[in-house]
Design an enzyme around this catalytic site. Structure first.
Site, short mmCIF file in Angstrom:
data_model
loop_
_atom_site.label_atom_id
_atom_site.label_comp_id
_atom_site.label_asym_id
_atom_site.label_seq_id
_atom_site.Cartn_x
_atom_site.Cartn_y
_atom_site.Cartn_z
N SER A 27 -4.37 3.01 4.36
CA SER A 27 -4.70 2.23 3.29
C SER A 27 -4.61 0.63 3.29
O SER A 27 -5.43 -0.16 2.63
CB SER A 27 -3.57 2.78 2.04
OG SER A 27 -3.79 2.04 0.65
N LYS A 32 0.85 -1.23 0.02
CA LYS A 32 -0.15 0.02 0.09
C LYS A 32 0.83 1.38 -0.08
O LYS A 32 0.29 2.31 0.56
CB LYS A 32 -0.84 0.05 1.21
CG LYS A 32 -1.74 -1.22 1.31
CD LYS A 32 -2.16 -1.93 0.07
CE LYS A 32 -3.25 -1.38 -0.64
NZ LYS A 32 -3.41 -2.23 -1.95
N SER A 33 1.85 1.14 -0.51
CA SER A 33 3.08 2.27 -0.65
C SER A 33 2.73 3.15 -1.88
O SER A 33 3.54 3.90 -2.34
CB SER A 33 4.48 1.92 -0.36
OG SER A 33 4.52 1.46 0.86
N GLY A 34 2.05 2.36 -2.89
CA GLY A 34 1.79 3.01 -4.14
C GLY A 34 2.49 2.05 -5.46
O GLY A 34 2.88 2.87 -6.25
N THR A 35 2.70 0.90 -5.09
CA THR A 35 3.26 -0.15 -5.77
C THR A 35 2.68 -0.10 -7.54
O THR A 35 3.04 -0.09 -8.43
CB THR A 35 2.98 -1.38 -5.34
OG1 THR A 35 2.81 -1.55 -3.94
CG2 THR A 35 4.10 -2.58 -5.98
N HIS A 47 7.42 -7.53 -2.19
CA HIS A 47 7.36 -6.78 -1.00
C HIS A 47 8.41 -7.19 -0.06
O HIS A 47 8.30 -6.89 1.16
CB HIS A 47 5.89 -7.07 -0.34
CG HIS A 47 4.77 -6.35 -1.18
ND1 HIS A 47 4.90 -5.15 -1.56
CD2 HIS A 47 3.56 -6.90 -1.36
CE1 HIS A 47 3.71 -5.01 -2.00
NE2 HIS A 47 2.84 -5.89 -1.82
N ARG A 65 -8.17 3.40 -4.62
CA ARG A 65 -8.87 4.15 -3.29
C ARG A 65 -8.95 5.43 -3.54
O ARG A 65 -9.99 6.02 -4.32
CB ARG A 65 -8.68 3.61 -2.00
CG ARG A 65 -9.90 3.92 -1.05
CD ARG A 65 -9.13 3.35 0.44
NE ARG A 65 -8.13 4.00 0.86
CZ ARG A 65 -8.05 5.09 1.54
NH1 ARG A 65 -9.47 5.59 2.01
NH2 ARG A 65 -7.12 5.68 1.88
N TYR A 87 6.41 8.43 -2.14
CA TYR A 87 5.02 8.78 -2.71
C TYR A 87 4.81 10.13 -2.60
O TYR A 87 4.55 10.52 -3.81
CB TYR A 87 4.02 7.80 -1.88
CG TYR A 87 2.54 7.88 -2.44
CD1 TYR A 87 2.13 7.02 -3.15
CD2 TYR A 87 1.79 8.72 -1.74
CE1 TYR A 87 0.81 6.93 -3.40
CE2 TYR A 87 0.55 8.86 -2.19
CZ TYR A 87 0.29 8.04 -3.26
OH TYR A 87 -1.24 7.92 -3.46
P1 A3P Z 1 -5.14 4.82 -0.90
O1 A3P Z 1 -5.87 3.67 -0.21
O2 A3P Z 1 -4.28 5.67 0.19
O3 A3P Z 1 -5.83 5.35 -1.77
P2 A3P Z 1 -0.56 -0.27 -3.56
O4 A3P Z 1 -0.39 -0.14 -5.08
O5 A3P Z 1 0.89 -0.36 -3.05
O6 A3P Z 1 -1.07 -1.33 -3.17
O7 A3P Z 1 -0.85 1.06 -2.99
C1 A3P Z 1 -2.14 1.35 -3.33
C2 A3P Z 1 -2.41 2.84 -2.79
O8 A3P Z 1 -2.15 3.65 -3.86
C3 A3P Z 1 -3.69 3.23 -2.51
O9 A3P Z 1 -3.68 4.33 -1.72
C4 A3P Z 1 -4.15 3.79 -3.99
O10 A3P Z 1 -5.28 4.49 -4.06
C5 A3P Z 1 -3.03 4.43 -4.54
N1 A3P Z 1 -2.85 4.35 -5.87
C6 A3P Z 1 -3.07 3.70 -6.59
N2 A3P Z 1 -2.71 4.00 -8.14
C7 A3P Z 1 -2.45 5.37 -7.81
C8 A3P Z 1 -1.90 6.35 -8.83
N3 A3P Z 1 -1.75 6.29 -10.10
N4 A3P Z 1 -1.43 7.35 -8.33
C9 A3P Z 1 -1.42 7.53 -6.93
N5 A3P Z 1 -1.77 6.70 -5.97
C10 A3P Z 1 -2.13 5.57 -6.55
#
Ligand code: A3P
Length: 320
Positions: A162, A67-70, A132, A286, A220
């Site tokens: 997240s 959930k870091s923006g992967t 991860h 999200r 991020y």
């Molecule tokens: P939130 O739950 O805060 O919205 P991962 O990809 O590591 O699973 O992390 C998911 C998080 O990245 C979620 O955060 C998601 O909404 C956000 N996310 C997904 N796509 C993104 C994008 N293109 N730009 C910025 N954030 C994004």
């Protein structure tokens, strides 16, 4: 999904009883292996990729705590080395019809998740993978090969919120939700999927200081603030810098736009698709905002996370 006993290898089954375990966030339990907390089915994938994955010097590995923006960085990483291929035919771009998770697969969560060991030798360079795994648990060949590592970290409070949403989304299919306060306690004890969070971040931060030519450490929040700058830096780091012409013709902006939360979350594949591993693609999109934790946690809860993380990272020079 993670718990189908018959999917768990004998090696993993032999190991599990000797490992400390705690209540899980998504699966019923998390086990501690090499310092990190994982669901039993994932342990399978970790053992398999540690044993069988052979990194090549030209590989690029994206590493994140969950959930870091992967998803976002997978999309950007896919675009960079492949940009010439699709520059004249953007409507054919794979990101329009495929999830970033299928284009840049996870090692332990996808490629080595099942019983079969994949043959990855015929993939053309640069091979793009994600994981991860914390630094100490990377397959030895990753450390030996000289391949590039891109690490993305995110503010712990936003990462936590997240993750809590994501866990509840996956749990709701099978069981009731898990209260935020319960997850917060576990997070602050280090018991979160692929946690402790602070060990994860610190391990790669240290590696990026020691080997800046091999490990790029990104945040991020910095990417959100100025994506163009970081996309350019990333291209330089990967050895595919933008040329004069590209800098003039808006190629960087095009990649940033295509990979933005707004563009990606509108695509049918990311709204109603399913990954080849079964998860619904919409659960990876999200809000994509910085500071959303304030909508779910009290000031005291936020201070608690900050205190624990700073205490654990004391002396590392890293502020999150
Ligand atoms: P939130 O739950 O805060 O919205 P991962 O990809 O590591 O699973 O992390 C998911 C998080 O990245 C979620 O955060 C998601 O909404 C956000 N996310 C997904 N796509 C993104 C994008 N293109 N730009 C910025 N954030 C994004």
């Amino acid at each position: 999904k993670y718990l189908r006993e018959d999917d768990i290898s004998q090696k993993c089954r032999d190991l599990l009883p000797s490992l400390p375990h705690e209540k899980g966030w998504i699966s019923p339990s998390l086990y501690q292996y090499q310092g990190l907390w994982v669901a039993p089915k994932l342990l399978n994938g970790i053992l398999a990729c540690q044993e069988h994955f052979r990194a090549q010097e030209t590989d690029v590995l994206l590493i994140t705590a969950p959930k870091s923006g992967t998803t976002w960085l997978k999309a950007i990483l896919f675009c960079l080395p492949n940009r010439a291929k699709y520059s004249g035919s953007m409507q054919q771009h794979p990101l329009l019809t495929q999830s970033p998770h299928d284009l840049v697969p996870f090692l332990e969560l996808k490629l080595y998740f099942g019983q079969e060991i994949p043959n990855l030798t015929s993939l053309p360079p640069p091979r793009l993978f994600a994981t991860h795994l914390p630094y100490q648990s990377l397959p030895q060949s990753v450390k030996d090969s000289g391949c590039k590592l891109v690490y993305l970290c995110r503010n712990p409070k936003d990462t936590f919120v997240s993750l809590w949403h994501f866990a509840n989304k996956l749990r709701s299919k099978t069981t009731s939700g898990i209260p935020l306060a319960e997850c917060l306690d576990a997070f602050c004890r280090g018991v979160s999927p692929f946690g402790p969070y602070w060990d994860h971040v610190q391990g790669y931060y240290k590696a990026s200081l020691e080997m800046p030519e091999r490990v790029q450490f990104l945040r991020y929040e910095d990417m959100i603030e100025d994506p163009q700058v970081h996309v350019k830096r990333l291209a330089d780091f990967l050895g595919c810098p933008f040329g004069e012409q590209e800098l003039r013709d808006g190629t960087v902006d095009g990649i940033v736009r295509m990979c933005s939360f707004d563009s990606m979350s509108m695509l049918e594949v990311n709204k109603s698709g399913k990954l080849s591993t079964g998860q619904e693609t919409e659960s990876y999109f999200r809000k994509g905002e910085v500071g959303d934790w304030v909508n779910y946690m009290s000031v005291e809860m936020g201070e608690r996370v900050d205190r624990v993380v700073q205490e654990k990272m004391d002396g590392s020079g890293l502020k999150l």
